[in-house]
Design a protein around this motif. Structure first.
Motif, PDB file in Angstrom:
ATOM      1  N   GLU A 149       0.411  -0.273   1.081  1.00 26.87           N
ATOM      2  CA  GLU A 149       2.069  -1.242   1.173  1.00 26.87           C
ATOM      3  C   GLU A 149       2.822  -1.400   2.168  1.00 26.87           C
ATOM      4  OE1 GLU A 149       2.899  -0.510  -3.412  1.00 26.87           O
ATOM      5  OE2 GLU A 149       0.722  -1.455  -3.484  1.00 26.87           O
ATOM      6  N   LYS A 150       3.393  -0.276   2.543  1.00 27.09           N
ATOM      7  CA  LYS A 150       4.588   0.239   3.305  1.00 27.09           C
ATOM      8  C   LYS A 150       4.369  -0.776   4.297  1.00 27.09           C
ATOM      9  CE  LYS A 150       7.095   2.988   6.499  1.00 27.09           C
ATOM     10  NZ  LYS A 150       7.073   4.873   6.482  1.00 27.09           N
ATOM     11  N   GLY A 210       0.217   3.601  -0.678  1.00 23.12           N
ATOM     12  CA  GLY A 210       1.754   3.459  -0.502  1.00 23.12           C
ATOM     13  C   GLY A 210       1.746   3.159   0.535  1.00 23.12           C
ATOM     14  N   GLN A 211       0.762   3.781   1.435  1.00 23.57           N
ATOM     15  CA  GLN A 211       0.934   3.273   3.142  1.00 23.57           C
ATOM     16  C   GLN A 211       0.455   2.030   3.381  1.00 23.57           C
ATOM     17  OE1 GLN A 211       3.191   6.839   4.216  1.00 23.57           O
ATOM     18  NE2 GLN A 211       2.074   5.367   5.956  1.00 23.57           N
ATOM     19  N   ILE A 241       6.865   3.462  11.473  1.00 17.26           N
ATOM     20  CA  ILE A 241       5.861   2.510  10.161  1.00 17.26           C
ATOM     21  C   ILE A 241       5.055   3.417   9.559  1.00 17.26           C
ATOM     22  CG2 ILE A 241       4.480   0.402   9.234  1.00 17.26           C
ATOM     23  CD1 ILE A 241       5.798  -0.683  11.981  1.00 17.26           C
ATOM     24  N   ARG A 296       4.466  -4.367   4.041  1.00 17.19           N
ATOM     25  CA  ARG A 296       5.972  -4.795   3.982  1.00 17.19           C
ATOM     26  C   ARG A 296       6.416  -5.168   5.229  1.00 17.19           C
ATOM     27  NH1 ARG A 296       9.988  -7.905   3.329  1.00 17.19           N
ATOM     28  NH2 ARG A 296      11.939  -7.075   2.934  1.00 17.19           N
ATOM     29  N   TYR A 297       6.244  -3.826   6.523  1.00 19.48           N
ATOM     30  CA  TYR A 297       6.242  -4.501   8.033  1.00 19.48           C
ATOM     31  C   TYR A 297       5.690  -5.536   8.752  1.00 19.48           C
ATOM     32  CZ  TYR A 297       9.260   0.081   8.374  1.00 19.48           C
ATOM     33  OH  TYR A 297      10.627   0.754   8.050  1.00 19.48           O
TER      34      TYR A 297
END
Length: 484
Positions: free
Chosen positions: A335-336, A332-333, A388, A339-340
Motif C-alpha cells: 500500500e505504501k 503495508g509495503q 519507497i 501511494r507513492y
C-alpha cells in the motif's frame, strides 16, 4: 505450499525450542497468495527476559573459550546451515516473496559470513603504547556480554543467521526477526539448538512492541544492532537512551543514486540500472539504486532501454528459477508503494511503465505490483527524496555538468550506496570521493564483497558490517597500566 508444509515455529531460549509464555502466536502469510503458511510464537517482555537471562548466564563460559574453540563451533554451525540450505530456501521464498534465484545468494552469503568471522578471532588484538618508561601500557579487546540483533523482513535468513561477528568476539546474542517474514528464523532456531551451546544464541519472535522494545531497553543488553528503516532506527536510539548508555549500530535505508556521465555505454547503463534496482526483491533492499541520474546526451536512449528491459522482466511464482520479480513482502509495503505511485503522478513525474497490478488469474490475490519506472523526476518531488522500499525507479535528467550530477546525488538525507558510471578513471575516482555515501561502486551495482565495510553516511546509519570493523564493534577497549 501444501498443508503438510505449514511451519509451526518455536523460539529458541537457553537451548530449548519453546512457545510464548502466554500462548500467543503470530501467523505468517505467503505474499503471493495471502494464504497463511505458518506461525511463530508472539513473544512478550517475559519471554525476552528469559532469553536475556539465558544469554547472560551462558556468557562467562562462552567468553572463557579460546578463539580456536569458538571457531570450531561456528564452523560446524556454518556446515549445518549449508546442509539445510534447500529447506531454508523453500520456506524463505514463500514467506518473503523474494525470487529463488536471488535468495540462493542470501543463504550462501550467510554461510560465507560465518566462516569469515570464525577465521578472524585471533585478530582481535590490543596494542602496547610507550607512554612512559615506568609502566607497561597495553590495551585489550573485551566483549560487551549480551547483545541484541533486530533484523528486517527483506533478507531474514541472511541477517538472522550471520551472527558470527558478535559471537566470535565473545558475546552471547538475542536475535529478534521481523514479524513480517519470521518462518525461516524458526527453522534457524532448530539448527542453532543443534550446533551452538545453550544460551549463546537465542531467537525470540514477535512484534516491535512485545519483543523489540523490551530487548532494546533491557538493562543487561549493552549493545544493539538494527537493520531497517530510518524512522525505526531513530526510535531504537531514543528507546535505548531512555534506560542506559548503549552502543547502537544502525544499517538503515537509502535513496541511492546511479550517477551516469556522458561517456558511459547506454546499454550497459540500462542493464545495470535494472540490476541495481533489485527487482528480484521488488526493490525492497536498502542498497537499491532507485535514482538514475542521466545526462542530456544519454537520457532518451538509456530511458528507452530501461523501459524495454523493465517490461521484459518475468513476474510470477517466486519459486520458479525463471522468475525475475515476485510480489511485495506485505500489505503495508504494498500500500505504501501504491501511494507513492499516486504521489509521482500528483507531483508531475511521467510514468514510463508499470504502476499497477499485473493481469491474469495468478495476480488476483497477493501483493503484486509491476516493476515501475518514472521519468522526468525532479528534486522537488517526493519520489526523488524519500525512500519507497518498493519496485519504483526514478529517472532524473541533468545537464551533464559534473557539479550538477554530484549536487543531485547528494541532495537527500540518505547516504548508503552510490553507483558511478564513466570510462574516465580520473572522473570516476573524483566522483567516488565527492558522493556522500558509505558504499560506492564504479561501473558496478548491487554486489557486496565480504571483508569490505558496508554501511551508510548521513541518515543511512552508523557502524560497518561485513568486515573486521563489524567484529571490533562488538568489543570494548580496556587499557591497562602495569608499574614495572
Amino acid at each position: 505450499m501444501t498443508q503438510q508444509d505449514f511451519v509451526d515455529g518455536r523460539m529458541l531460549i537457553g537451548g530449548k525450542l519453546v512457545e510464548a509464555r502466554d500462548g500467543g502466536w503470530l501467523p505468517s502469510a505467503d505474499p503471493a497468495t495471502e494464504e497463511v503458511i505458518g506461525r511463530v510464537p508472539a513473544a512478550t517482555a517475559a519471554d525476552v527476559q528469559s532469553a536475556v537471562t539465558a544469554a547472560h548466564e551462558a556468557w562467562p563460559e562462552w567468553a572463557a573459550l579460546s578463539m580456536v574453540q569458538r571457531a570450531r563451533i561456528l564452523k560446524n554451525y556454518a556446515r549445518r546451515l549449508a546442509e539445510e540450505g534447500e529447506r531454508l530456501l523453500a520456506v524463505e521464498v514463500r514467506d518473503t516473496g523474494n525470487t529463488i534465484a536471488k535468495l540462493r545468494h542470501d543463504i550462501a552469503n550467510a554461510v560465507r559470513g560465518i566462516e569469515y568471522f570464525a577465521g578472524l578471532g585471533t585478530e582481535l588484538k590490543g596494542e602496547t603504547v610507550p607512554a612512559s618508561g615506568e609502566y607497561l601500557h597495553y590495551s585489550e579487546r573485551q566483549p560487551y556480554g549480551v547483545v541484541g540483533r533486530i533484523v528486517p523482513f527483506n533478507h531474514p535468513i541472511l541477517f538472522a543467521a550471520k551472527f558470527g561477528a558478535p559471537v566470535m568476539a565473545g558475546n552471547t546474542v538475542v536475535i529478534k526477526p521481523s514479524e513480517q517474514s519470521p518462518l525461516s528464523s524458526a527453522l534457524l532456531a532448530e539448527i542453532v539448538a543443534e550446533t551452538m551451546p545453550p544460551g549463546v544464541v537465542n531467537i525470540v519472535t514477535g512484534d516491535g512492541v512485545g519483543a523489540g522494545l523490551p530487548l532494546v531497553q533491557h538493562p543487561l543488553v549493552k549493545r544493539i544492532s538494527f537493520i531497517g528503516s530510518v524512522p525505526t532506527g531513530l526510535a531504537i536510539q531514543r528507546a535505548a537512551a531512555e534506560v542506559a548508555v548503549k552502543h547502537v549500530s544502525l544499517e538503515l535505508g537509502g535513496k541511492n543514486p546511479m550517477v551516469v556521465f556522458p561517456d558511459a555505454d547506454p546499454d550497459e547503463v540500462a542493464a545495470n540500472a535494472i540490476a541495481g534496482m533489485n527487482f528480484g526483491w521488488m526493490g525492497q533492499s536498502c542498497g537499491s539504486t532507485s535514482r538514475i541520474l542521466l545526462p542530456d546526451a544519454l537520457y532518451d536512449d538509456v530511458l528507452a532501454r530501461i523501459k524495454a528491459r523493465t517490461e521484459a522482466i518475468v513476474q510470477g511464482d517466486p519459486a520458479d528459477e525463471a522468475t525475475g520479480a515476485g510480489p511485495m513482502n506485505n500489505r503495508g509495503q504494498y500500500e505504501k508503494a501504491l501511494r507513492y505511485i499516486e504521489i509521482g503522478h500528483e507531483d508531475g513525474a511521467r510514468l514510463v511503465t508499470g504502476g499497477q497490478r499485473p493481469e491474469g488469474p495468478r495476480f488476483e490475490r497477493g501483493y503484486w505490483l509491476q516493476p515501475t519506472v518514472f521519468a522526468d523526476v525532479t528534486p522537488n518531488m517526493r519520489i526523488f527524496r524519500e525512500e519507497i522500499f518498493g519496485p519504483i525507479m526514478s529517472v532524473v535528467r541533468y545537464s551533464g555538468d559534473y557539479a550538477d550530477a554530484i549536487r543531485l546525488a547528494n541532495d537527500v538525507e540518505y547516504g548508503l550506496t552510490a553507483s558511478i558510471w564513466t570510462n574516465d578513471i580520473r572522473l570516476a575516482t573524483r566522483a567516488a570521493r565527492d558522493v556522500r555515501a558509505g558504499y560506492v561502486w564504479v561501473n558496478g551495482v548491487s554486489r557486496h564483497f565480504l571483508g569490505t565495510g558496508f554501511g551508510g553516511f548521513k541518515n543511512s546509519g552508523v557502524g560497518r558490517e561485513e568486515c573486521f570493523d563489524e567484529m571490533l564493534g562488538y568489543t570494548e577497549t580496556k587499557t591497562v597500566h602495569v608499574r614495572l
